[in-house]
Design an enzyme around this catalytic site. Structure first.
Site, PDB file in Angstrom:
ATOM      1  CG  ASP A 196      64.662 -36.575   5.284  1.00 23.94           C
ATOM      2  OD1 ASP A 196      64.686 -37.821   5.143  1.00 23.94           O
ATOM      3  OD2 ASP A 196      64.193 -36.046   6.304  1.00 23.94           O
ATOM      4  CB  SER A 197      60.537 -38.088   4.387  1.00 22.31           C
ATOM      5  OG  SER A 197      61.107 -38.166   5.684  1.00 22.31           O
TER       6      SER A 197
ATOM      7  CB  CYS B  11      65.752 -39.951   3.124  1.00 21.97           C
ATOM      8  SG  CYS B  11      64.330 -40.948   3.594  1.00 21.97           S
TER       9      CYS B  11
ATOM     10  CD  GLU C 133      59.287 -34.069   9.881  1.00 22.33           C
ATOM     11  OE1 GLU C 133      58.693 -33.028   9.559  1.00 22.33           O
ATOM     12  OE2 GLU C 133      60.367 -34.424   9.356  1.00 22.33           O
TER      13      GLU C 133
ATOM     14  CB  CYS D 253      65.952 -42.785  10.812  1.00 15.35           C
ATOM     15  SG  CYS D 253      64.706 -41.542  10.410  1.00 15.35           S
TER      16      CYS D 253
ATOM     17  CG  HIS E 171      63.479 -37.488  10.961  1.00 19.72           C
ATOM     18  ND1 HIS E 171      63.531 -37.882   9.653  1.00 19.72           N
ATOM     19  CD2 HIS E 171      62.524 -36.528  11.030  1.00 19.72           C
ATOM     20  CE1 HIS E 171      62.634 -37.187   8.951  1.00 19.72           C
ATOM     21  NE2 HIS E 171      62.006 -36.358   9.769  1.00 19.72           N
TER      22      HIS E 171
HETATM   23  N1  DGL Z   1      64.540 -39.404   7.652  1.00 20.12           N
HETATM   24  C1  DGL Z   1      64.173 -40.502   6.846  1.00 20.12           C
HETATM   25  C2  DGL Z   1      65.044 -41.706   7.048  1.00 20.12           C
HETATM   26  O1  DGL Z   1      66.190 -41.535   7.206  1.00 20.12           O
HETATM   27  C3  DGL Z   1      62.724 -40.800   6.703  1.00 20.12           C
HETATM   28  C4  DGL Z   1      61.907 -40.997   7.880  1.00 20.12           C
HETATM   29  C5  DGL Z   1      60.474 -41.141   7.477  1.00 20.12           C
HETATM   30  O2  DGL Z   1      60.000 -40.305   6.712  1.00 20.12           O
HETATM   31  O3  DGL Z   1      59.825 -42.100   7.909  1.00 20.12           O
HETATM   32  O4  DGL Z   1      64.649 -42.824   7.010  1.00 20.12           O
END
Ligand code: DGL
Length: 284
Positions: free
Chosen positions: A23-24, A86, A165, A197, A199
């Site tokens: 993931d990011s 992600c 984050e 997402c 997150h």
């Molecule tokens: N968690 C990621 C997603 O599902 C990336 C969020 C991001 O880095 O902007 O999109």
């Protein structure tokens, strides 16, 4: 031949090899958590691109380049499969990664779309995600492939990723921003909302409180772990070896701030994360 069969038939990896997940940043840990719960015999190599998060505001070319580097890094561990944990990378890079990778690879968008299409009663589905994921229309396309009569409402929530984050999971600031973002989804009679997402499941309670009990929240992390299990079972790649007592089978890597990541990871996954190492991902 289905897309899954196509992927499986390319090469036959070692069933006891680890699974690569990326993931990011910390969002993919919501997928890791589900994999640990649903298929606990599996070893995980995780990479969080903490130096370059967020992906959601970056261009397709950039997200593809980052994703390719991470896949090259994960493959140095001879992983048997890769989970793109992600949504943004799944939306922008999945097609390319599938073509370039000769081991099974799955993203988080298809499993989430499938679940939402299956559970909606009134055919009105909301999706909250990054600007990139919403702009790509990928959820709309996948859901419509399954059911043409569904109406999908997308809403980009770009501030959610930095809030998560920063660990502001239950905080008045997150509450206030969530109220603003979600206001337009409240009065349009959706019965299902995709947390599009990885997150966002970390602020699920805030989102749930604002949307109310009548809206069902779909967490693609859960569905992805289930799909991963099916994929590995079909390919005869499920590990048969439970981790030995005292052995820590998982490894965590980031591109920056390993200590901060480790603290956060331990706050949401209560076992199995003993250390995190920083690597220079630009060299892959
Ligand atoms: N968690 C990621 C997603 O599902 C990336 C969020 C991001 O880095 O902007 O999109």
């Amino acid at each position: 031949m289905t897309a899954t069969e196509n992927r499986i038939n390319r090469i036959k990896p070692d069933r006891n090899a680890p699974i690569g997940v990326f993931d990011s940043g910390v969002g993919g840990l919501t997928v890791v958590r589900e994999i640990m719960r649903q298929i606990p015999n599996e070893k995980i190599i995780y990479f969080g691109d903490t130096a370059r998060v967020p992906y959601g505001s970056k261009s397709r070319e950039t997200v593809v380049r980052f994703s390719e580097q991470i896949v090259r890094f994960l493959r140095t561990f001879e992983v048997k499969t890769i989970v793109v944990a992600c949504n943004t990378a799944s939306a922008y890079a999945m097609d390319i990664l599938e073509k370039e990778t000769d081991i099974p690879i799955i993203g988080v968008v298809r499993p989430g779309a499938r679940e939402a299409a299956a559970v909606t009663q009134n055919g009105r589905i909301g999706v909250i995600a990054t600007e990139a994921t919403i702009g790509s229309q990928i959820y709309t396309d996948y859901i419509r492939e399954l059911n043409e009569n569904v109406t999908i409402y997308g809403k980009a929530c770009p501030l959610f990723v930095p809030l998560v984050e920063e660990g502001l999971l239950e905080d008045p600031v997150t509450d206030e921003i969530a109220r603003r973002y979600l206001a337009e989804l409240i009065d349009i009679d959706i019965d299902t909302l995709i947390l599009g997402c990885t997150h966002y499941p970390l602020i699920r309670s805030t989102v749930g409180k604002i949307m109310g009990d009548r809206v069902r929240l779909v967490n693609p992390a859960y569905e992805t772990a289930r799909e991963l299990q099916n994929l590995l079972a079909e390919a005869d790649l499920l590990s048969r070896n439970p981790p030995r007592l005292g052995e820590n089978p998982h490894q965590f890597y980031v591109s920056d701030k390993a200590e901060k990541f480790l603290r956060f990871a331990n706050s949401i996954i209560k076992y199995g994360i003993l250390s995190a190492k920083a690597v220079n991902i630009e060299t892959y």
